[in-house]
Design a protein around this motif. Structure first.
Motif, short mmCIF file in Angstrom:
data_model
loop_
_atom_site.label_atom_id
_atom_site.label_comp_id
_atom_site.label_asym_id
_atom_site.label_seq_id
_atom_site.Cartn_x
_atom_site.Cartn_y
_atom_site.Cartn_z
N UNK A 38 0.84 -1.20 0.00
CA UNK A 38 0.00 0.00 0.00
C UNK A 38 0.88 1.25 0.00
N UNK A 39 0.76 2.11 -1.02
CA UNK A 39 1.59 3.32 -1.10
C UNK A 39 1.44 4.26 0.08
N UNK A 40 0.28 4.25 0.75
CA UNK A 40 0.08 5.12 1.91
C UNK A 40 1.08 4.83 3.03
N UNK A 41 1.61 3.63 3.04
CA UNK A 41 2.58 3.26 4.07
C UNK A 41 3.85 4.12 3.98
N UNK A 42 4.13 4.65 2.81
CA UNK A 42 5.36 5.40 2.60
C UNK A 42 5.18 6.91 2.79
N UNK A 43 4.07 7.28 3.43
CA UNK A 43 3.81 8.66 3.83
C UNK A 43 3.49 8.63 5.32
N UNK A 44 4.50 8.36 6.16
CA UNK A 44 4.27 8.12 7.59
C UNK A 44 3.82 9.35 8.35
N UNK A 45 2.99 9.10 9.38
CA UNK A 45 2.48 10.18 10.23
C UNK A 45 3.22 10.24 11.56
N UNK A 46 3.97 9.17 11.89
CA UNK A 46 4.70 9.16 13.15
C UNK A 46 5.98 8.34 12.99
N UNK A 47 6.79 8.33 14.03
CA UNK A 47 8.08 7.63 13.96
C UNK A 47 7.93 6.12 13.80
N UNK A 48 6.89 5.56 14.37
CA UNK A 48 6.65 4.12 14.25
C UNK A 48 6.35 3.74 12.80
N UNK A 49 5.52 4.52 12.14
CA UNK A 49 5.20 4.28 10.74
C UNK A 49 6.41 4.52 9.85
N UNK A 50 7.24 5.49 10.21
CA UNK A 50 8.47 5.75 9.47
C UNK A 50 9.41 4.55 9.56
N UNK A 51 9.54 3.98 10.76
CA UNK A 51 10.41 2.81 10.95
C UNK A 51 9.90 1.62 10.13
N UNK A 52 8.59 1.44 10.07
CA UNK A 52 8.01 0.34 9.29
C UNK A 52 8.30 0.51 7.80
N UNK A 53 8.17 1.74 7.31
CA UNK A 53 8.42 2.01 5.89
C UNK A 53 9.89 1.83 5.54
N UNK A 54 10.79 2.33 6.38
CA UNK A 54 12.21 2.19 6.09
C UNK A 54 12.68 0.75 6.22
#
Length: 105
Positions: A38-54
């Motif tokens: 899902x492309x939305x995963x690569x537009x993180x809203x917090x540090x946890x989502x950023x870590x998941x995307x990276x």
């Protein structure tokens, strides 16, 4: 009654930066680790989502190519394991709300 658009709205509609960037720096046909995610995963809203995307980018064989293309196109989001804002690497996800107060000398 027809609502009239302001000049700024036309500028946003007619902005061709992304189209020109994609034309000048086409996406090669390679095996991207993020394909099908899902492309939305690569537009993180917090540090946890950023870590998941990276983390997805960590195992990708073409992450340097991805980052190079994204920076040339002035993309936003996580590209090649780096969070970008209009092609500029960011140190983290921006916090919502008012910035913290700074002491004035």
């Amino acid at each position: 009654m027809k609502k009239e658009r302001k000049e700024e709205q036309f500028a946003l509609i007619l902005n061709t930066t992304a189209v020109n960037g994609a034309y000048e720096h086409p996406t090669p046909n390679v095996a991207w680790a993020c394909a099908g995610i899902d492309p939305d995963m690569f537009f993180p809203a917090d540090d946890e989502a950023l870590a998941a995307a990276t983390a997805i980018c960590d195992g990708c064989a073409v992450r340097t190519l991805c980052r190079t293309i994204a920076m040339a196109r002035a993309e936003t989001g996580v590209w090649g394991g780096v969070l970008l804002a209009e092609g500029i690497p960011q140190s983290g996800v921006k916090r919502r709300g008012r910035p913290s107060k700074m002491a004035v000398a």
